[in-house]
Design a protein around this motif. Structure first.
Motif, PDB file in Angstrom:
ATOM      1  N   GLU A 163     -38.829 -16.421 -15.150  1.00 46.16           N
ATOM      2  CA  GLU A 163     -38.030 -16.594 -16.364  1.00 46.16           C
ATOM      3  C   GLU A 163     -36.811 -17.472 -16.115  1.00 46.16           C
ATOM      4  OE1 GLU A 163     -37.067 -12.626 -17.562  1.00 46.16           O
ATOM      5  OE2 GLU A 163     -35.636 -12.337 -15.975  1.00 46.16           O
ATOM      6  N   ILE A 164     -36.234 -17.928 -17.224  1.00 49.26           N
ATOM      7  CA  ILE A 164     -34.970 -18.657 -17.198  1.00 49.26           C
ATOM      8  C   ILE A 164     -33.978 -17.845 -18.015  1.00 49.26           C
ATOM      9  CG2 ILE A 164     -33.746 -20.753 -17.873  1.00 49.26           C
ATOM     10  CD1 ILE A 164     -36.354 -22.283 -17.517  1.00 49.26           C
ATOM     11  N   LYS A 165     -32.812 -17.601 -17.435  1.00 50.63           N
ATOM     12  CA  LYS A 165     -31.783 -16.821 -18.121  1.00 50.63           C
ATOM     13  C   LYS A 165     -30.516 -17.645 -18.276  1.00 50.63           C
ATOM     14  CE  LYS A 165     -33.137 -12.146 -17.126  1.00 50.63           C
ATOM     15  NZ  LYS A 165     -32.702 -10.829 -16.732  1.00 50.63           N
TER      16      LYS A 165
ATOM     17  N   THR B  95     -36.563 -17.983 -21.741  1.00 50.37           N
ATOM     18  CA  THR B  95     -38.019 -18.047 -21.738  1.00 50.37           C
ATOM     19  C   THR B  95     -38.562 -17.212 -20.582  1.00 50.37           C
ATOM     20  OG1 THR B  95     -39.935 -19.527 -21.795  1.00 50.37           O
ATOM     21  CG2 THR B  95     -38.155 -20.148 -20.342  1.00 50.37           C
ATOM     22  N   LYS B  96     -39.758 -16.651 -20.788  1.00 50.36           N
ATOM     23  CA  LYS B  96     -40.421 -15.830 -19.777  1.00 50.36           C
ATOM     24  C   LYS B  96     -41.868 -16.278 -19.632  1.00 50.36           C
ATOM     25  CE  LYS B  96     -39.607 -11.485 -19.475  1.00 50.36           C
ATOM     26  NZ  LYS B  96     -39.439 -10.055 -19.628  1.00 50.36           N
ATOM     27  N   SER B  97     -42.423 -15.983 -18.483  1.00 46.43           N
ATOM     28  CA  SER B  97     -43.834 -16.280 -18.266  1.00 46.43           C
ATOM     29  C   SER B  97     -44.700 -15.424 -19.185  1.00 46.43           C
ATOM     30  CB  SER B  97     -44.227 -15.994 -16.817  1.00 46.43           C
ATOM     31  OG  SER B  97     -43.610 -16.904 -15.951  1.00 46.43           O
ATOM     32  N   ASN B  98     -45.809 -16.002 -19.607  1.00 39.37           N
ATOM     33  CA  ASN B  98     -46.747 -15.285 -20.459  1.00 39.37           C
ATOM     34  C   ASN B  98     -48.153 -15.800 -20.162  1.00 39.37           C
ATOM     35  OD1 ASN B  98     -47.770 -13.586 -22.384  1.00 39.37           O
ATOM     36  ND2 ASN B  98     -46.833 -14.619 -24.115  1.00 39.37           N
ATOM     37  N   ALA B  99     -49.133 -14.925 -20.336  1.00 49.28           N
ATOM     38  CA  ALA B  99     -50.508 -15.337 -20.044  1.00 49.28           C
ATOM     39  C   ALA B  99     -51.473 -14.747 -21.051  1.00 49.28           C
ATOM     40  CB  ALA B  99     -50.903 -14.897 -18.639  1.00 49.28           C
TER      41      ALA B  99
ATOM     42  N   SER C  51     -56.420  -7.134 -21.224  1.00 46.41           N
ATOM     43  CA  SER C  51     -55.252  -6.769 -22.032  1.00 46.41           C
ATOM     44  C   SER C  51     -53.963  -6.630 -21.227  1.00 46.41           C
ATOM     45  CB  SER C  51     -55.533  -5.470 -22.788  1.00 46.41           C
ATOM     46  OG  SER C  51     -55.783  -4.419 -21.877  1.00 46.41           O
ATOM     47  N   ARG C  52     -54.071  -6.348 -19.941  1.00 43.07           N
ATOM     48  CA  ARG C  52     -52.862  -6.241 -19.117  1.00 43.07           C
ATOM     49  C   ARG C  52     -52.366  -7.632 -18.784  1.00 43.07           C
ATOM     50  NH1 ARG C  52     -50.574  -1.372 -17.586  1.00 43.07           N
ATOM     51  NH2 ARG C  52     -52.146   0.155 -17.164  1.00 43.07           N
ATOM     52  N   GLY C  53     -51.095  -7.772 -18.577  1.00 45.21           N
ATOM     53  CA  GLY C  53     -50.542  -9.079 -18.267  1.00 45.21           C
ATOM     54  C   GLY C  53     -50.732  -9.472 -16.816  1.00 45.21           C
ATOM     55  N   LEU C  54     -50.649 -10.749 -16.559  1.00 48.61           N
ATOM     56  CA  LEU C  54     -50.691 -11.248 -15.188  1.00 48.61           C
ATOM     57  C   LEU C  54     -49.299 -11.325 -14.586  1.00 48.61           C
ATOM     58  CD1 LEU C  54     -53.271 -14.177 -15.395  1.00 48.61           C
ATOM     59  CD2 LEU C  54     -53.594 -11.901 -14.430  1.00 48.61           C
ATOM     60  N   PHE C  55     -48.279 -11.215 -15.423  1.00 46.90           N
ATOM     61  CA  PHE C  55     -46.901 -11.296 -14.962  1.00 46.90           C
ATOM     62  C   PHE C  55     -46.243  -9.927 -15.104  1.00 46.90           C
ATOM     63  CE2 PHE C  55     -47.981 -15.556 -16.498  1.00 46.90           C
ATOM     64  CZ  PHE C  55     -47.742 -16.271 -15.346  1.00 46.90           C
TER      65      PHE C  55
ATOM     66  N   PHE D 180     -40.335 -19.900 -11.440  1.00 43.84           N
ATOM     67  CA  PHE D 180     -40.054 -20.498 -12.745  1.00 43.84           C
ATOM     68  C   PHE D 180     -41.040 -19.909 -13.752  1.00 43.84           C
ATOM     69  CE2 PHE D 180     -42.656 -23.293 -10.119  1.00 43.84           C
ATOM     70  CZ  PHE D 180     -43.815 -23.373 -10.870  1.00 43.84           C
ATOM     71  N   PRO D 181     -40.713 -19.978 -15.035  1.00 50.27           N
ATOM     72  CA  PRO D 181     -41.634 -19.433 -16.038  1.00 50.27           C
ATOM     73  C   PRO D 181     -42.795 -20.383 -16.303  1.00 50.27           C
ATOM     74  CG  PRO D 181     -39.703 -20.323 -17.107  1.00 50.27           C
ATOM     75  CD  PRO D 181     -39.465 -20.436 -15.627  1.00 50.27           C
ATOM     76  N   MET D 182     -43.913 -19.802 -16.712  1.00 48.91           N
ATOM     77  CA  MET D 182     -45.068 -20.619 -17.069  1.00 48.91           C
ATOM     78  C   MET D 182     -45.881 -19.923 -18.152  1.00 48.91           C
ATOM     79  SD  MET D 182     -47.775 -20.105 -13.979  1.00 48.91           S
ATOM     80  CE  MET D 182     -46.690 -20.667 -12.726  1.00 48.91           C
ATOM     81  N   LEU D 183     -46.629 -20.702 -18.866  1.00 49.25           N
ATOM     82  CA  LEU D 183     -47.558 -20.208 -19.873  1.00 49.25           C
ATOM     83  C   LEU D 183     -48.960 -20.542 -19.386  1.00 49.25           C
ATOM     84  CD1 LEU D 183     -48.300 -19.106 -22.696  1.00 49.25           C
ATOM     85  CD2 LEU D 183     -48.014 -21.435 -23.549  1.00 49.25           C
ATOM     86  N   ILE D 184     -49.795 -19.504 -19.268  1.00 51.69           N
ATOM     87  CA  ILE D 184     -51.165 -19.700 -18.782  1.00 51.69           C
ATOM     88  C   ILE D 184     -52.147 -19.196 -19.829  1.00 51.69           C
ATOM     89  CG2 ILE D 184     -52.862 -19.005 -17.062  1.00 51.69           C
ATOM     90  CD1 ILE D 184     -50.683 -18.707 -15.052  1.00 51.69           C
ATOM     91  N   VAL D 185     -53.130 -20.032 -20.158  1.00 50.06           N
ATOM     92  CA  VAL D 185     -54.266 -19.617 -20.967  1.00 50.06           C
ATOM     93  C   VAL D 185     -55.474 -19.868 -20.081  1.00 50.06           C
ATOM     94  CG1 VAL D 185     -55.581 -19.998 -23.073  1.00 50.06           C
ATOM     95  CG2 VAL D 185     -53.087 -20.260 -23.100  1.00 50.06           C
ATOM     96  N   LEU D 186     -56.112 -18.784 -19.643  1.00 48.96           N
ATOM     97  CA  LEU D 186     -57.116 -18.906 -18.602  1.00 48.96           C
ATOM     98  C   LEU D 186     -58.297 -17.976 -18.859  1.00 48.96           C
ATOM     99  CD1 LEU D 186     -57.801 -19.997 -15.719  1.00 48.96           C
ATOM    100  CD2 LEU D 186     -56.528 -18.046 -14.824  1.00 48.96           C
ATOM    101  N   ASP D 187     -59.505 -18.536 -18.753  1.00 51.22           N
ATOM    102  CA  ASP D 187     -60.730 -17.736 -18.781  1.00 51.22           C
ATOM    103  C   ASP D 187     -61.394 -17.920 -17.427  1.00 51.22           C
ATOM    104  OD1 ASP D 187     -62.943 -16.214 -19.414  1.00 51.22           O
ATOM    105  OD2 ASP D 187     -63.923 -17.793 -20.561  1.00 51.22           O
TER     106      ASP D 187
END
Length: 123
Positions: free
Chosen positions: A7-9, A33-37, A47-51, A67-74
């Protein structure tokens, strides 16, 4: 502003003047901003998060990045992860370690291809 794990604070102080004219500094922190997946395994949503989350209860199989990141992964093909019997948790084993290392390699490789060297050295 500063980076923390995933995340960034933004930290700062608010200046207030009370009724008697005294100055009061109040520290505050805001998450920008925070990481999300969005993550699925062979097309089935996990359903559980990766972060890490606020209430992740020391869950060991989470991704920790500087650092924060956004992941969309199959995750599909020959890649796989073991799930517990309830199929709601990823088992921490060699498959998870391999997944985490491969994902880190791919992300770092793409970052090194697209960022200037000065930023790569910071990361």
């Amino acid at each position: 502003m500063h980076w923390e794990t995933n995340e960034i604070k933004k930290k700062g102080d608010s200046i207030e003047i009370n009724d008697t004219g005294k100055i009061k500094l109040t520290p505050h922190t805001q998450t920008l901003t925070k990481s999300n997946a969005s993550f699925s395994i062979h097309g089935i949503n996990y359903s559980r998060g990766l972060f890490p989350e606020y209430s992740f209860n020391a869950k060991k199989n989470v991704l920790l990045w500087p650092f924060p990141m956004l992941i969309v992964l199959d995750l599909n093909g020959n890649n796989d992860l073991d799930l517990n019997s309830a199929r709601n948790e990823i088992v921490l084993n060699e498959l998870w370690n391999s997944f985490e290392q491969n994902l880190a390699f791919i992300i770092c490789k793409k970052l090194s291809e697209n960022l200037k060297e000065e930023y790569i050295n910071i990361i």
